[in-house]
Motif scaffolding. Sequence first.
Motif, short mmCIF file in Angstrom:
data_model
loop_
_atom_site.label_atom_id
_atom_site.label_comp_id
_atom_site.label_asym_id
_atom_site.label_seq_id
_atom_site.Cartn_x
_atom_site.Cartn_y
_atom_site.Cartn_z
N SER A 153 34.34 32.84 32.90
CA SER A 153 33.89 32.83 34.31
C SER A 153 35.01 32.51 35.30
N PRO A 154 36.11 33.26 35.27
CA PRO A 154 37.15 33.05 36.28
C PRO A 154 36.65 33.45 37.67
N ASP A 155 37.14 32.78 38.70
CA ASP A 155 36.75 33.13 40.06
C ASP A 155 37.48 34.38 40.54
N ARG A 156 38.65 34.60 39.96
CA ARG A 156 39.55 35.65 40.46
C ARG A 156 40.33 36.21 39.28
N VAL A 157 40.42 37.54 39.19
CA VAL A 157 41.13 38.18 38.09
C VAL A 157 42.11 39.22 38.65
N ALA A 158 43.33 39.20 38.11
CA ALA A 158 44.29 40.25 38.41
C ALA A 158 44.39 41.16 37.19
N LEU A 159 44.10 42.43 37.37
CA LEU A 159 44.16 43.43 36.30
C LEU A 159 45.41 44.27 36.51
N ARG A 180 43.44 24.83 42.29
CA ARG A 180 43.30 26.17 41.70
C ARG A 180 44.29 26.30 40.56
N ALA A 181 43.82 26.77 39.42
CA ALA A 181 44.69 27.00 38.26
C ALA A 181 44.74 28.49 37.97
N SER A 182 45.87 28.93 37.45
CA SER A 182 46.05 30.34 37.12
C SER A 182 46.52 30.45 35.68
N ILE A 183 45.79 31.21 34.87
CA ILE A 183 46.17 31.37 33.47
C ILE A 183 46.47 32.84 33.18
N GLY A 184 47.46 33.07 32.34
CA GLY A 184 47.77 34.41 31.89
C GLY A 184 47.07 34.68 30.57
N VAL A 185 46.35 35.77 30.49
CA VAL A 185 45.65 36.14 29.26
C VAL A 185 46.37 37.30 28.58
N GLN A 186 46.71 38.33 29.33
CA GLN A 186 47.35 39.57 28.85
C GLN A 186 46.37 40.38 28.00
N ASP A 187 46.06 39.92 26.75
CA ASP A 187 45.07 40.57 25.91
C ASP A 187 44.77 39.63 24.75
N PHE A 188 43.54 39.59 24.28
CA PHE A 188 43.18 38.67 23.20
C PHE A 188 43.32 39.29 21.81
N ASP A 189 43.63 40.56 21.73
CA ASP A 189 43.73 41.24 20.43
C ASP A 189 44.95 40.74 19.65
N ASP A 190 44.76 40.40 18.37
CA ASP A 190 45.84 39.82 17.55
C ASP A 190 47.02 40.77 17.41
N GLU A 191 46.77 42.04 17.12
CA GLU A 191 47.88 42.99 16.92
C GLU A 191 48.67 43.18 18.20
N SER A 245 38.51 26.08 40.84
CA SER A 245 38.89 27.48 41.05
C SER A 245 39.86 27.93 39.96
N LEU A 246 39.58 29.08 39.38
CA LEU A 246 40.38 29.58 38.26
C LEU A 246 40.75 31.04 38.46
N ASN A 247 42.05 31.31 38.38
CA ASN A 247 42.57 32.69 38.36
C ASN A 247 42.90 33.07 36.93
N ALA A 248 42.84 34.34 36.63
CA ALA A 248 43.28 34.83 35.32
C ALA A 248 43.96 36.18 35.49
N ASP A 249 45.01 36.41 34.71
CA ASP A 249 45.70 37.69 34.67
C ASP A 249 45.42 38.37 33.34
N ILE A 250 45.15 39.66 33.37
CA ILE A 250 44.99 40.45 32.16
C ILE A 250 45.70 41.78 32.38
N LEU A 251 46.24 42.36 31.32
CA LEU A 251 47.05 43.57 31.44
C LEU A 251 46.37 44.77 30.82
N PHE A 252 46.59 45.93 31.41
CA PHE A 252 46.22 47.19 30.77
C PHE A 252 47.50 47.99 30.58
N GLY A 253 47.48 48.90 29.62
CA GLY A 253 48.67 49.70 29.34
C GLY A 253 49.58 49.09 28.29
N LEU A 254 49.08 48.10 27.54
CA LEU A 254 49.87 47.45 26.50
C LEU A 254 49.93 48.30 25.23
N PRO A 255 50.91 48.06 24.38
CA PRO A 255 51.00 48.83 23.12
C PRO A 255 49.77 48.58 22.25
#
Length: 451
Positions: free
Chosen positions: A232-238, A165-176, A204-214
């Motif tokens: 297509s991550p299997d699991r996402v933490a928001l 299982r691998a876990s990747i941090g995304v946070q947000d893809f927006d450049d600004e 198996s793939l986990n991903a983290d993404i954040l809300f509430g960012l500037p």
Amino acid sequence: METKTQLAKLGLFDAKVPRYTSYPTAPHFNNDVTPDIYASWIRAIPTGSQVSLYVHVPFCRRLCWFCACRTQGTASASPVAAYVETLKQELAHLKKDLPEGVTLSRLHWGGGTPTLLEPAMMEDLAGAIFDVAQMAEGGEFSVEIDPNEIDDARLSVLSAAGMNRASIGVQDFDDEIQKTIGRIQSYEITRDAVEAIRSHGVKSLNADILFGLPHQSQARITESVQKLLSLSPDRVALYGYAHVPWMAKRQQMIPSDALPTPQERLALFETARKLFMWDNYEEIGIDHFATKEDGLSVALKNGTLRRNFQGYTDDQADVLIGVGASSIARFPQGFAQNAPATSVHTGAVRDNRYSTSRGHVFKGEDKMRSRLIEALMCDFRIDTAEIVDTFDISRADLTAMYNDVMTQFPDVLTLGPDGLFIPPEVRPLTRMVARAFDAYDHPKTAHSSAI
């Protein structure tokens, strides 16, 4: 009453509450847990048990401004190599105290950036771990992977070592947004990393993404979530971004006037949540989503979902051992945390000692309240029969606890003969309801926004 007005009236947009990945929470750890006590807890693990092992790597190539994790920047491999040698010595010490036949139900490398390790270091570390204990049948070996810090050589070593299982941090893809939080990671780099991970047989793939960012808006989070869904991550933490610049000094680089309001944070969460639900993900607890085949979804259905320092888990092990600076261990007897400073931790290990610096010994109602809070965080309900059968409390006394909480959340919660329930429309209040079962004081400055 309209739901948002009701949530506001109950203080959701002003509250600062724990995330409840443990109970009591880490700010209430003390100096009562010594290295000798920690060693005695290790030796008391039943022979042949399955345990979890967390390995902390507190190094990053660069320090992201949004991050509040215990980590440090490094431009060279030498401090990382020295740290791996410390981990190997710590693991050798652990091996002497660990009872025979113990296997690993879960192994997780976190950080920091574990993929900062060079391939030979990874191979060395994995060998040292499996010299202490082998993976149990069906066990899970996961690694936090920075798409900016991964290549074929490292993935080859990790997959050969058994990473499944691998876990990747995304946070947000927006450049600004990426520039504002000090985390540059394009969709293309992330996509290529995911394809490489899967090409090495890691399914198996986990991903983290954040809300509430500037600068985050509903349109921007919609675009980022849709890009993430294309992987297509299997699991996402928001997760909600926790802006705590008084605790994490690097967050002072982030302009507070660019942050969304609490009401806007809720709208961002709901926007992302709906996208995951529309894509047929199961909602797991307060901030996770998983495919219907994923272990978290199965655990939710079976009533075996749990919560620990990594968030939600389907791991049923009673023991989590933490290795590395600042790592936290959990035992039936309590919590133990290693020295946070890498230098202090290294010094203790080189003196052939555990670096345990603080923790908490369970006492009184700790275990019962821990289960009450975990049940709310995982299932949004407390089963009265389970609590009465498991702990030393009468149905009448538990009902009195319920009634006290009901008065704090009038016309919100559902109380019946089977227990207490948080209805779907007010589940943003879950951490606040959990706090009502918390016997410890929590100053506002110690925790993040309730939403």
